[in-house]
Enzyme design. Structure first.
Site, PDB file in Angstrom:
ATOM      1  CD  GLU A  27      37.002  46.342  38.115  1.00 47.44           C
ATOM      2  OE1 GLU A  27      36.421  46.549  37.042  1.00 47.44           O
ATOM      3  OE2 GLU A  27      37.774  47.174  38.662  1.00 47.44           O
TER       4      GLU A  27
ATOM      5  CD  GLU B 112      34.111  50.249  40.736  1.00 51.07           C
ATOM      6  OE1 GLU B 112      35.149  49.569  40.718  1.00 51.07           O
ATOM      7  OE2 GLU B 112      33.034  49.836  41.219  1.00 51.07           O
TER       8      GLU B 112
END
Length: 258
Positions: free
Chosen positions: A111, A131
């Site tokens: 990210e 995640e």
């Protein structure tokens, strides 16, 4: 220097190195420091290009520091002026940013890399958004990744948490180039030097137009872009006149950013 970041300035280029052994994971204070670094880069007229990379040869960034999370750091913490990773939510960051992925790039590390304009990767690196395995939403990736790679590929990648090697990442357009590790930083510096010698007002307008028109229909975007302050600044600049004169005079232009 002590701290999670190391800096090396090479003329108009700033190298920002994430250095948190063993895995270069990011906690809230590190993210805030990254935001401050990118803000300072944005606001320093002497700096033209930034390179973000990681220390060592194994990890670029393992993402969120789960030791900090286990100690109580919230996923909704204050991550600083630029949001997670320092750049992706920083307003008006209209200078080129290169990310040199020197190793494993997963979770919040990926990210953070999505804030860059150009991404280079070492051939031993890989990417993942795991995640799904810890019940966390990779919210930045959900928004930003489908703008870099096909939507269906982004969804499958996030749903499964699987690994993506750098050649697949390049094939989908996430990565610009894949190189041996020994060539990674020399290539990043080569590109940075090229961009540092380019017209800063044009780069500013390109990033500003792209960001502001990303979700507009084409004709609306074209009309909107012509009225942006960054467009007018570029079109009425001394640099634009210098570019034309340099072409006629068969010489390299001397850009002043005015």
């Amino acid at each position: 220097m002590d701290g999670p970041l190391k800096f090396e300035r090479r003329g108009a280029v700033i190298e920002i190195v994430l250095d948190r052994p063993k895995a270069n994971a990011i906690d809230a204070p590190t993210s805030r420091a990254m935001g401050e670094a990118f803000r300072d880069f944005r606001d320093d007229d002497r700096l033209k290009v930034a390179i973000l990379t990681g220390a060592g040869e194994k990890f670029f960034c393992a993402g969120w520091d789960l030791n900090a999370a286990a100690a109580g750091e919230s996923a909704m913490s204050d991550y600083g002026v630029g949001g997670w990773g320092g750049s992706i939510e920083l307003p008006n960051l209209n200078k080129p940013v290169i990310c040199a992925i020197n190793g494993i790039c997963v979770g919040g590390g990926l990210e953070a890399a999505l804030g860059a304009d150009i991404i280079l990767a070492a051939d031993h690196a890989y990417f993942a958004l795991p995640e799904i395995n810890i019940g966390v939403v990779p919210d930045l990736a959900v928004v930003c990744l489908p703008r870099r790679i096909p939507r269906h590929v982004a969804l499958e990648f996030m749903f499964t948490g699987r690994k993506m090697d750098p050649y697949e990442a390049q094939r989908w357009g996430l990565v610009n180039e894949v190189l041996p590790l020994a060539d990674l930083m020399p290539r990043a510096r080569e590109i940075a030097a090229l961009l540092a010698g380019g017209p800063p007002l044009v780069f500013e307008a390109i990033k500003d137009i792209m960001r502001r028109t990303e979700n507009m229909p084409q004709q609306v975007a074209l009309e909107f872009s012509r009225n942006l302050a960054s467009t007018h600044k570029c079109c009425h600049s001394q640099d634009q006149m210098e570019g034309a004169r340099a072409f006629v005079e068969k010489r390299k232009p001397v850009w002043k950013g005015i």
